[in-house]
Scaffold this active site. Structure first.
Site, PDB file in Angstrom:
ATOM      1  CG  PHE A 119      -6.509   9.929  -1.383  1.00  0.00           C
ATOM      2  CD1 PHE A 119      -5.979   9.671  -2.639  1.00  0.00           C
ATOM      3  CD2 PHE A 119      -5.764   9.601  -0.270  1.00  0.00           C
ATOM      4  CE1 PHE A 119      -4.729   9.099  -2.769  1.00  0.00           C
ATOM      5  CE2 PHE A 119      -4.515   9.022  -0.390  1.00  0.00           C
ATOM      6  CZ  PHE A 119      -3.993   8.766  -1.642  1.00  0.00           C
TER       7      PHE A 119
ATOM      8  CB  CYS B  14      -1.453   2.283  -8.294  1.00  0.00           C
ATOM      9  SG  CYS B  14       0.154   1.549  -7.920  1.00  0.00           S
TER      10      CYS B  14
ATOM     11  CD  GLU C 289       5.342   5.453  -8.014  1.00  0.00           C
ATOM     12  OE1 GLU C 289       5.567   6.496  -8.642  1.00  0.00           O
ATOM     13  OE2 GLU C 289       4.976   4.394  -8.546  1.00  0.00           O
TER      14      GLU C 289
ATOM     15  CG  PHE D  92      -1.938  -1.125   1.186  1.00  0.00           C
ATOM     16  CD1 PHE D  92      -3.088  -1.036   0.417  1.00  0.00           C
ATOM     17  CD2 PHE D  92      -1.707  -2.295   1.900  1.00  0.00           C
ATOM     18  CE1 PHE D  92      -4.004  -2.086   0.371  1.00  0.00           C
ATOM     19  CE2 PHE D  92      -2.611  -3.343   1.857  1.00  0.00           C
ATOM     20  CZ  PHE D  92      -3.768  -3.246   1.089  1.00  0.00           C
TER      21      PHE D  92
ATOM     22  N   GLY E 112      -3.279  10.052 -11.791  1.00  0.00           N
ATOM     23  CA  GLY E 112      -2.481   9.304 -12.762  1.00  0.00           C
ATOM     24  C   GLY E 112      -1.678   8.270 -12.002  1.00  0.00           C
TER      25      GLY E 112
HETATM   26  N1  LIG Z   1       4.478   1.825  -7.726  1.00  0.00           N
HETATM   27  C1  LIG Z   1       3.637   1.867  -6.702  1.00  0.00           C
HETATM   28  O1  LIG Z   1       3.411   2.897  -6.096  1.00  0.00           O
HETATM   29  C2  LIG Z   1       2.947   0.608  -6.250  1.00  0.00           C
HETATM   30  C3  LIG Z   1       2.322   0.595  -4.997  1.00  0.00           C
HETATM   31  C4  LIG Z   1       1.691  -0.572  -4.580  1.00  0.00           C
HETATM   32  C5  LIG Z   1       1.669  -1.698  -5.402  1.00  0.00           C
HETATM   33  N2  LIG Z   1       2.267  -1.639  -6.621  1.00  0.00           N
HETATM   34  C6  LIG Z   1       2.253  -2.857  -7.439  1.00  0.00           C
HETATM   35  O2  LIG Z   1       3.501  -3.513  -7.284  1.00  0.00           O
HETATM   36  C7  LIG Z   1       3.885  -4.147  -8.518  1.00  0.00           C
HETATM   37  C8  LIG Z   1       5.232  -3.611  -8.966  1.00  0.00           C
HETATM   38  O3  LIG Z   1       5.084  -2.238  -9.247  1.00  0.00           O
HETATM   39  P1  LIG Z   1       6.342  -1.272  -9.450  1.00  0.00           P
HETATM   40  O4  LIG Z   1       5.798   0.103  -9.565  1.00  0.00           O
HETATM   41  O5  LIG Z   1       7.354  -1.582  -8.415  1.00  0.00           O
HETATM   42  O6  LIG Z   1       6.848  -1.794 -10.879  1.00  0.00           O
HETATM   43  P2  LIG Z   1       8.144  -1.336 -11.663  1.00  0.00           P
HETATM   44  O7  LIG Z   1       7.785  -1.391 -13.087  1.00  0.00           O
HETATM   45  O8  LIG Z   1       8.714  -0.094 -11.073  1.00  0.00           O
HETATM   46  O9  LIG Z   1       9.198  -2.509 -11.343  1.00  0.00           O
HETATM   47  C9  LIG Z   1       9.034  -3.832 -11.741  1.00  0.00           C
HETATM   48  C10 LIG Z   1      10.418  -4.450 -11.847  1.00  0.00           C
HETATM   49  O10 LIG Z   1      10.256  -5.852 -12.058  1.00  0.00           O
HETATM   50  C11 LIG Z   1      11.271  -6.276 -12.955  1.00  0.00           C
HETATM   51  N3  LIG Z   1      10.885  -7.545 -13.569  1.00  0.00           N
HETATM   52  C12 LIG Z   1       9.884  -7.799 -14.436  1.00  0.00           C
HETATM   53  N4  LIG Z   1       9.869  -9.095 -14.769  1.00  0.00           N
HETATM   54  C13 LIG Z   1      10.863  -9.700 -14.087  1.00  0.00           C
HETATM   55  C14 LIG Z   1      11.342 -11.033 -14.006  1.00  0.00           C
HETATM   56  N5  LIG Z   1      10.776 -12.019 -14.708  1.00  0.00           N
HETATM   57  N6  LIG Z   1      12.391 -11.284 -13.198  1.00  0.00           N
HETATM   58  C15 LIG Z   1      12.963 -10.290 -12.499  1.00  0.00           C
HETATM   59  N7  LIG Z   1      12.557  -9.000 -12.533  1.00  0.00           N
HETATM   60  C16 LIG Z   1      11.515  -8.701 -13.315  1.00  0.00           C
HETATM   61  C17 LIG Z   1      11.380  -5.127 -13.950  1.00  0.00           C
HETATM   62  O11 LIG Z   1      12.621  -5.156 -14.635  1.00  0.00           O
HETATM   63  C18 LIG Z   1      11.248  -3.923 -13.018  1.00  0.00           C
HETATM   64  O12 LIG Z   1      12.495  -3.455 -12.561  1.00  0.00           O
HETATM   65  C19 LIG Z   1       2.740  -3.862  -9.499  1.00  0.00           C
HETATM   66  O13 LIG Z   1       1.841  -4.933  -9.460  1.00  0.00           O
HETATM   67  C20 LIG Z   1       2.104  -2.622  -8.925  1.00  0.00           C
HETATM   68  O14 LIG Z   1       0.752  -2.512  -9.270  1.00  0.00           O
HETATM   69  C21 LIG Z   1       2.923  -0.528  -7.061  1.00  0.00           C
END
Ligand SMILES: NC(=O)c1ccc[n+]([C@@H]2O[C@H](COP(=O)([O-])OP(=O)(O)OC[C@H]3O[C@@H](n4cnc5c(N)ncnc54)[C@H](O)[C@@H]3O)[C@@H](O)[C@H]2O)c1
Length: 479
Positions: free
Chosen positions: A254, A265, A153, A150, A262
């Site tokens: 919020f 998520c 960023e 949760f 945007g």
């Molecule tokens: N960004 C946010 O604020 C946030 C918050 C909560 C949940 N999430 C969720 O968490 C998940 C990740 O989001 P994120 O923003 O960290 O994504 P991101 O795109 O920043 O990072 C994903 C990483 O996974 C790596 N990756 C992909 N396939 C791979 C594999 N097979 N082996 C090894 N590495 C691999 C990519 O190279 C990348 O560095 C998503 O499901 C997202 O919805 C994101």
């Protein structure tokens, strides 16, 4: 404890650094060799306040390592987090290919009982698919746990270290009990003051993440719709926000009207939720409306600009403050600025854009949106300082509420601008103060007066760059 985190993005990196900070022995894996090389050399591939310090400190202490070698990480760890991306597909559903590819690899290299924790945001039923992949490719016992993330960023470390709640879904049976014991031990430091873990079954944990994001997105769209009504009725949405948010049943978070949400998520998770419901023959009408309102809201600033200057914006120059989808991040995924920039350029405007950290990401994203390299878009300029974005502009548009925009030097702004007109897409400024200072000010739902079309005498702008100056006619009258 020995931990592996697969995925070194926003969630994976923060998870790895924070768990290492608590004394765990953490290996963070990514398939992107460049990203891993940068991390191994002490760099951090994303902008997240404080994260570089945390990563470096734990690397130096020997508690955090980066690698592309998943097999060794699987052998090392008792708990393996999957934190890879789940981007949206054409039909809105979450693309699970990365999650399932990692699950297959884990299965192949398991050498004993493992707890596999899904931290990626995934639809209900994904844990079962991960289980199937592990079973098909491995021979050892395991438990697949859902532990959605949760964090926000821009405040990711603080959110991870001080969570409101930790949602953990564990399967039934002996493996599930074993997983529960390990997860309880791992998260014990977060529960010292009071118990924050909410235990549940796996499907409920998976759905909790989507329900939370849909609820937050809905609050934003609700306030954006209220802001349109406030404008029409002569009310001030900021006063309404304070009045509504003071109700302890509602709370203040919020509730800010703006140019729409945007990021990686809310847009993708609301769409995925609608898709999940459709696959069960159900409609999520509130969530569908949330998305529709948000899409329309991304156009509101453009409509305000056109209401004042007309639809043909050739010969006009606008300053943009903020490009990232929100402050304290360089994330441009689904940022409202992308819509605004594309629309203004399509109407012939010239743009001077400034963002404190997101310029490179913005250039990449906009080049993809506009289908050509940034160097081939002479009407779009990026500048290093906020005031440089105001050089001879016909108006300023505020798109991201970076802290450094809150108290600008208004006199210096007015001096640089061709006309002191501000379209404040984040309601940063006080309309009465702006009026006193001589600005024509238009916020979102702030009893807007600037929407009236005005006759703007056109004289040639001072040159900015040769290409930009050539693109402008000498003078025009609007409307
Ligand atoms: N960004 C946010 O604020 C946030 C918050 C909560 C949940 N999430 C969720 O968490 C998940 C990740 O989001 P994120 O923003 O960290 O994504 P991101 O795109 O920043 O990072 C994903 C990483 O996974 C790596 N990756 C992909 N396939 C791979 C594999 N097979 N082996 C090894 N590495 C691999 C990519 O190279 C990348 O560095 C998503 O499901 C997202 O919805 C994101």
């Amino acid at each position: 404890m020995k931990i592996a985190v697969v995925g070194a993005g926003y969630v994976g990196l923060v998870t790895a650094a924070c768990l290492a900070e608590l004394g765990n022995d953490v290996v963070c894996i990514d398939r992107d060799h460049g990203r891993v090389a940068l991390l191994q050399a002490g760099g951090v591939p994303i902008y997240e306040p404080g994260l570089d310090d945390w990563v470096q400190r734990n690397q130096h202490a020997g508690r955090l390592r980066f690698s592309t070698a998943l097999p060794a990480a699987v052998a090392h760890a008792e708990v393996i987090f999957i934190a890879v991306g789940t981007p949206p597909q054409e039909d809105g559903s979450a693309d699970l290919q990365h999650v399932l590819a990692v699950a297959q690899q884990i299965g192949r290299h398991m050498d004993g009982f493992k707890v596999v924790v899904n931290k990626s945001t995934v639809p209900v039923g994904t844990a079962q698919q991960v289980e199937q992949a592990l079973r098909e490719h491995g021979q050892h016992d395991f438990a697949v746990v859902s532990n959605p993330e949760f964090l926000k960023e821009g405040a990711a470390i603080d959110d991870f270290m001080h969570p409101d709640r930790i949602v953990i879904g564990v399967p039934e049976g002996a493996a599930g009990e074993r997983a529960r014991t390990l997860m309880a031990r791992l998260y014990a430091p977060f529960n010292r003051h009071h118990e924050r873990t909410v235990w549940m079954d796996v499907a409920s944990a998976e759905l909790t993440k989507y329900a939370s994001n849909a609820m937050l997105a809905m609050r934003i769209s609700f306030m954006n719709e209220m802001a349109l009504l406030a404008d029409a009725l002569g009310a001030d949405i900021d006063a309404v926000r304070r009045g509504v948010g003071a109700d302890s049943r509602i709370g203040p978070s919020f509730l800010y009207a703006g140019t729409g949400y945007g990021g990686s998520c809310f847009p993708k998770d609301t769409r995925a939720l609608v898709h999940s419901a459709a696959s069960q023959g159900l409609r999520m009408r509130l969530v569908e409306a949330t998305e529709a309102v948000n899409a329309a809201q991304k156009q509101v600033l453009v409509q305000q600009v056109c209401a004042r200057f007309g639809n043909d914006l050739r010969g006009l120059r606008f300053g943009l403050w903020g490009l990232a989808f929100k402050p304290n991040t360089n994330d441009m995924r689904e940022a409202p600025s992308r819509t605004v920039i594309a629309e203004l350029l399509a109407r012939g405007a010239e743009l001077l854009a400034h963002d404190p950290v997101a310029t490179s990401e913005a250039q990449r994203a906009l080049a993809a949106d506009l289908g050509r390299p940034i160097a081939d878009i002479p009407q779009l300029h990026f500048v290093d300082m906020p005031l440089d974005a105001l050089h001879d502009v016909d108006a300023l548009l505020v798109l991201t509420e970076w802290k450094c925009f809150h108290h600008p030097d208004f006199a210096a702004m007015a001096q640089r601008m061709r006309a002191p007109v501000v379209f404040d897409g984040r309601n940063l400024f006080d309309p009465a103060q702006m009026q006193e200072l001589g600005f024509v000010y238009q916020g979102i739902g702030r009893r807007n007066r600037a929407a009236r079309p005005v006759r703007v005498p056109r004289a040639s702008h001072g040159p900015l760059l040769a290409t930009a100056a050539q693109a402008r006619p000498a003078s025009r009258l609007h409307p």
